[in-house]
Scaffold this motif. Structure first.
Motif, PDB file in Angstrom:
ATOM      1  N   UNK A 196       9.915 -25.696  30.820  1.00 57.09           N
ATOM      2  CA  UNK A 196      10.631 -24.438  30.583  1.00 57.09           C
ATOM      3  C   UNK A 196      11.390 -23.995  31.826  1.00 57.09           C
ATOM      4  N   UNK A 197      10.805 -24.226  32.997  1.00 58.56           N
ATOM      5  CA  UNK A 197      11.505 -23.893  34.232  1.00 58.56           C
ATOM      6  C   UNK A 197      12.738 -24.771  34.380  1.00 58.56           C
ATOM      7  N   UNK A 198      12.603 -26.024  34.003  1.00 57.70           N
ATOM      8  CA  UNK A 198      13.744 -26.934  34.034  1.00 57.70           C
ATOM      9  C   UNK A 198      14.855 -26.516  33.084  1.00 57.70           C
ATOM     10  N   UNK A 199      14.498 -25.749  32.055  1.00 57.00           N
ATOM     11  CA  UNK A 199      15.495 -25.284  31.079  1.00 57.00           C
ATOM     12  C   UNK A 199      16.180 -23.985  31.508  1.00 57.00           C
ATOM     13  N   UNK A 200      15.808 -23.455  32.684  1.00 53.61           N
ATOM     14  CA  UNK A 200      16.547 -22.308  33.204  1.00 53.61           C
ATOM     15  C   UNK A 200      15.784 -21.018  33.394  1.00 53.61           C
ATOM     16  N   UNK A 201      14.478 -20.997  33.110  1.00 54.43           N
ATOM     17  CA  UNK A 201      13.680 -19.801  33.365  1.00 54.43           C
ATOM     18  C   UNK A 201      13.242 -19.814  34.827  1.00 54.43           C
ATOM     19  N   UNK A 202      13.261 -18.656  35.475  1.00 53.53           N
ATOM     20  CA  UNK A 202      12.955 -18.595  36.906  1.00 53.53           C
ATOM     21  C   UNK A 202      11.481 -18.815  37.203  1.00 53.53           C
ATOM     22  N   UNK A 203      10.626 -18.156  36.442  1.00 55.10           N
ATOM     23  CA  UNK A 203       9.197 -18.286  36.669  1.00 55.10           C
ATOM     24  C   UNK A 203       8.415 -17.986  35.408  1.00 55.10           C
ATOM     25  N   UNK A 204       7.220 -18.555  35.325  1.00 52.43           N
ATOM     26  CA  UNK A 204       6.420 -18.363  34.119  1.00 52.43           C
ATOM     27  C   UNK A 204       4.941 -18.401  34.471  1.00 52.43           C
ATOM     28  N   UNK A 205       4.184 -17.559  33.757  1.00 47.87           N
ATOM     29  CA  UNK A 205       2.724 -17.555  33.845  1.00 47.87           C
ATOM     30  C   UNK A 205       2.187 -17.608  32.421  1.00 47.87           C
ATOM     31  N   UNK A 206       1.195 -18.456  32.189  1.00 39.86           N
ATOM     32  CA  UNK A 206       0.583 -18.559  30.860  1.00 39.86           C
ATOM     33  C   UNK A 206      -0.935 -18.503  31.003  1.00 39.86           C
ATOM     34  N   UNK A 207      -1.551 -17.719  30.138  1.00 38.16           N
ATOM     35  CA  UNK A 207      -3.013 -17.602  30.079  1.00 38.16           C
ATOM     36  C   UNK A 207      -3.469 -18.057  28.698  1.00 38.16           C
ATOM     37  N   UNK A 208      -4.435 -18.965  28.656  1.00 29.76           N
ATOM     38  CA  UNK A 208      -4.965 -19.472  27.391  1.00 29.76           C
ATOM     39  C   UNK A 208      -6.475 -19.281  27.373  1.00 29.76           C
ATOM     40  N   UNK A 209      -6.951 -18.562  26.381  1.00 31.76           N
ATOM     41  CA  UNK A 209      -8.393 -18.325  26.226  1.00 31.76           C
ATOM     42  C   UNK A 209      -8.828 -18.855  24.865  1.00 31.76           C
ATOM     43  N   UNK A 210      -9.411 -20.068  24.858  1.00 31.73           N
ATOM     44  CA  UNK A 210      -9.951 -20.655  23.642  1.00 31.73           C
ATOM     45  C   UNK A 210     -11.441 -20.372  23.578  1.00 31.73           C
ATOM     46  N   UNK A 211     -11.911 -19.925  22.426  1.00 29.70           N
ATOM     47  CA  UNK A 211     -13.340 -19.645  22.259  1.00 29.70           C
ATOM     48  C   UNK A 211     -14.149 -20.894  22.589  1.00 29.70           C
ATOM     49  N   UNK A 212     -15.200 -20.702  23.386  1.00 35.42           N
ATOM     50  CA  UNK A 212     -16.068 -21.822  23.738  1.00 35.42           C
ATOM     51  C   UNK A 212     -15.620 -22.605  24.946  1.00 35.42           C
ATOM     52  N   UNK A 254       9.774 -14.267  33.910  1.00 30.58           N
ATOM     53  CA  UNK A 254      10.465 -13.271  34.732  1.00 30.58           C
ATOM     54  C   UNK A 254      11.980 -13.447  34.740  1.00 30.58           C
ATOM     55  N   UNK A 255      12.525 -13.794  33.576  1.00 33.52           N
ATOM     56  CA  UNK A 255      13.974 -13.919  33.402  1.00 33.52           C
ATOM     57  C   UNK A 255      14.369 -13.284  32.079  1.00 33.52           C
ATOM     58  N   UNK A 256      15.409 -12.460  32.108  1.00 32.07           N
ATOM     59  CA  UNK A 256      15.903 -11.848  30.864  1.00 32.07           C
ATOM     60  C   UNK A 256      17.412 -12.066  30.764  1.00 32.07           C
ATOM     61  N   UNK A 257      17.959 -11.704  29.611  1.00 34.05           N
ATOM     62  CA  UNK A 257      19.398 -11.833  29.396  1.00 34.05           C
ATOM     63  C   UNK A 257      19.792 -13.177  28.834  1.00 34.05           C
ATOM     64  N   UNK A 258      20.993 -13.270  28.328  1.00 38.49           N
ATOM     65  CA  UNK A 258      21.486 -14.505  27.729  1.00 38.49           C
ATOM     66  C   UNK A 258      20.602 -14.943  26.575  1.00 38.49           C
ATOM     67  N   UNK A 259      20.205 -16.191  26.581  1.00 42.53           N
ATOM     68  CA  UNK A 259      19.353 -16.743  25.519  1.00 42.53           C
ATOM     69  C   UNK A 259      17.904 -16.901  25.985  1.00 42.53           C
ATOM     70  N   UNK A 260      17.555 -16.231  27.090  1.00 39.97           N
ATOM     71  CA  UNK A 260      16.224 -16.450  27.663  1.00 39.97           C
ATOM     72  C   UNK A 260      15.101 -15.983  26.752  1.00 39.97           C
ATOM     73  N   UNK A 261      15.334 -14.914  25.971  1.00 37.06           N
ATOM     74  CA  UNK A 261      14.277 -14.471  25.051  1.00 37.06           C
ATOM     75  C   UNK A 261      14.043 -15.522  23.972  1.00 37.06           C
ATOM     76  N   UNK A 262      15.117 -16.058  23.416  1.00 36.72           N
ATOM     77  CA  UNK A 262      14.983 -17.113  22.402  1.00 36.72           C
ATOM     78  C   UNK A 262      14.257 -18.323  22.977  1.00 36.72           C
ATOM     79  N   UNK A 263      14.610 -18.687  24.205  1.00 37.28           N
ATOM     80  CA  UNK A 263      13.962 -19.821  24.862  1.00 37.28           C
ATOM     81  C   UNK A 263      12.483 -19.532  25.093  1.00 37.28           C
ATOM     82  N   UNK A 264      12.173 -18.303  25.503  1.00 32.12           N
ATOM     83  CA  UNK A 264      10.780 -17.923  25.732  1.00 32.12           C
ATOM     84  C   UNK A 264       9.953 -18.051  24.458  1.00 32.12           C
ATOM     85  N   UNK A 265      10.526 -17.628  23.333  1.00 33.79           N
ATOM     86  CA  UNK A 265       9.816 -17.735  22.054  1.00 33.79           C
ATOM     87  C   UNK A 265       9.585 -19.195  21.667  1.00 33.79           C
ATOM     88  N   UNK A 266      10.599 -20.034  21.878  1.00 31.93           N
ATOM     89  CA  UNK A 266      10.451 -21.461  21.565  1.00 31.93           C
ATOM     90  C   UNK A 266       9.339 -22.069  22.413  1.00 31.93           C
TER      91      UNK A 266
END
Length: 348
Positions: free
Chosen positions: A48-64, A321-333
């Motif tokens: 995703x960073x390679x696709x043009x987003x400046x920075x990203x944080x992801x948290x995943x909490x799977x039960x167990x 931490x990037x907004x504008x253009x198509x970044x929201x659509x990219x974030x959802x994908x």
């Protein structure tokens, strides 16, 4: 024979139409969508960073399983500080979940009534907000009030007012968008007013109430109601397409989207909200009747998605931490691809 020819023609028309429609979709989105799914969440975040987003944080909490944090890109692009998975982030409208929980608790304690009108809480708004005598607290929580959204004011984000009173002034004396409870239309004004109702009812800031009733019990020590409460160095910088500056210094203070938190803290809150450990049975029933259990957030320089996926008993929180253009659509994908990766690991 005619039927087969007709079907063949229609199929060809559909294919041509589909190809033509792709011509209007930015290639970066098509690429992000069609690329083979990586094996790991970290690979997807890096992609995703390679696709043009400046920075990203992801948290995943799977039960167990122990919760996992992932990060890539920049925490601070100018100073070349790498993304920190424990950084604070402006969570925008995810804040509304905390406010809705506060409403449910106060309704359960009989301090608020969902059926009281805006006029009951603020008589001075009669004649200034259309239908103030018909708009109930329930309608405001559910975005069914018809009150115009102050952030839709042309040019709002160029120099947004800070004071709640100044934001409210932007919609006073304007016609309603629709009759109360006739439609759904997202409006930040609803939650600005709910914050004011909470403050008036409590006799003190609803931020204090949220801290006492939600943050402290869940040990959310990295969640804050206002940007002014934190060290700005701990906050992930925010960027917008076409603008070189850092947007983290912009302060959005009203209850429709003022909170700052880590991805982990948002994930813990969302898990507690969904598994019933945050609210008692009566409060949970009230909450279920008025609001949803997931949210997105969007402020200049910041977008966030926080959802619980029941089929895999997993919370996934994503900060970009990037907004504008198509970044929201990219974030959802990207978010949907991350969930697919987690789901595939769960079923394997």
């Amino acid at each position: 024979m005619r039927s087969k020819q007709t079907k063949r023609i229609l199929r060809i028309v559909f294919i041509i139409a589909s190809i033509s429609s792709l011509a209007f979709v930015p290639w970066i989105l098509v690429r992000a969508w069609i690329l083979p799914l990586p094996d790991t969440v970290q690979e997807q975040v890096n992609e995703a960073i390679g696709d043009g987003l400046d920075g990203m944080i992801v948290y995943v909490d799977q039960a167990g399983k122990p919760p996992e944090l992932y990060a890539a890109g920049w925490h601070d692009r100018k100073n070349k500080i790498p993304s920190d998975p424990k950084a604070l982030f402006k969570i925008g409208s995810i804040s509304k979940l905390y406010v809705a929980v506060a409403v449910a608790k106060l309704v359960n304690d009989k301090h608020l009534s969902l059926d009281k009108t805006l006029a009951d809480y603020f008589p001075e708004l009669v004649g200034r907000i259309e239908n103030a005598d018909k708009i109930t607290l329930r309608m405001m929580v559910q975005h069914r009030s018809g009150i115009p959204n102050f952030t839709d004011t042309p040019g709002y984000w160029e120099a947004p007012p800070k004071a709640n009173s100044e934001n409210l002034e932007l919609v006073l004396d304007k016609p309603a968008d629709f009759e109360p409870d006739k439609k759904y239309s997202y409006s930040n004004t609803n939650y600005l007013l709910i914050g004011e109702i909470l403050d008036k009812t409590l006799g003190y800031s609803h931020h204090q109430y949220i801290k006492r009733e939600i943050l402290i019990p869940l040990e959310l020590n990295n969640t804050y109601s206002l940007l002014s409460e934190v060290d700005l160095d701990d906050v992930m910088s925010g960027y917008s397409v076409g603008y070189d500056g850092d947007l983290k210094y912009n302060d959005f203070i009203n209850s429709s989207g003022s909170m700052v938190a880590t991805a982990k803290d948002v994930g813990i809150f969302l898990r507690a909200l969904n598994d019933g450990s945050l609210l008692n049975d009566n409060e949970q029933a009230i909450y279920s009747s008025i609001y949803k259990y997931e949210h997105t957030g969007l402020l200049p320089g910041y977008s966030s998605i926080a959802k619980y996926h029941k089929d895999i008993d997993t919370v996934v929180v994503q900060f970009v931490n990037t907004s504008g253009g198509t970044t929201w659509n990219l974030s959802e994908i990207v978010y949907n691809r991350i969930v697919k990766i987690v789901r595939s690991k769960k079923s394997s």
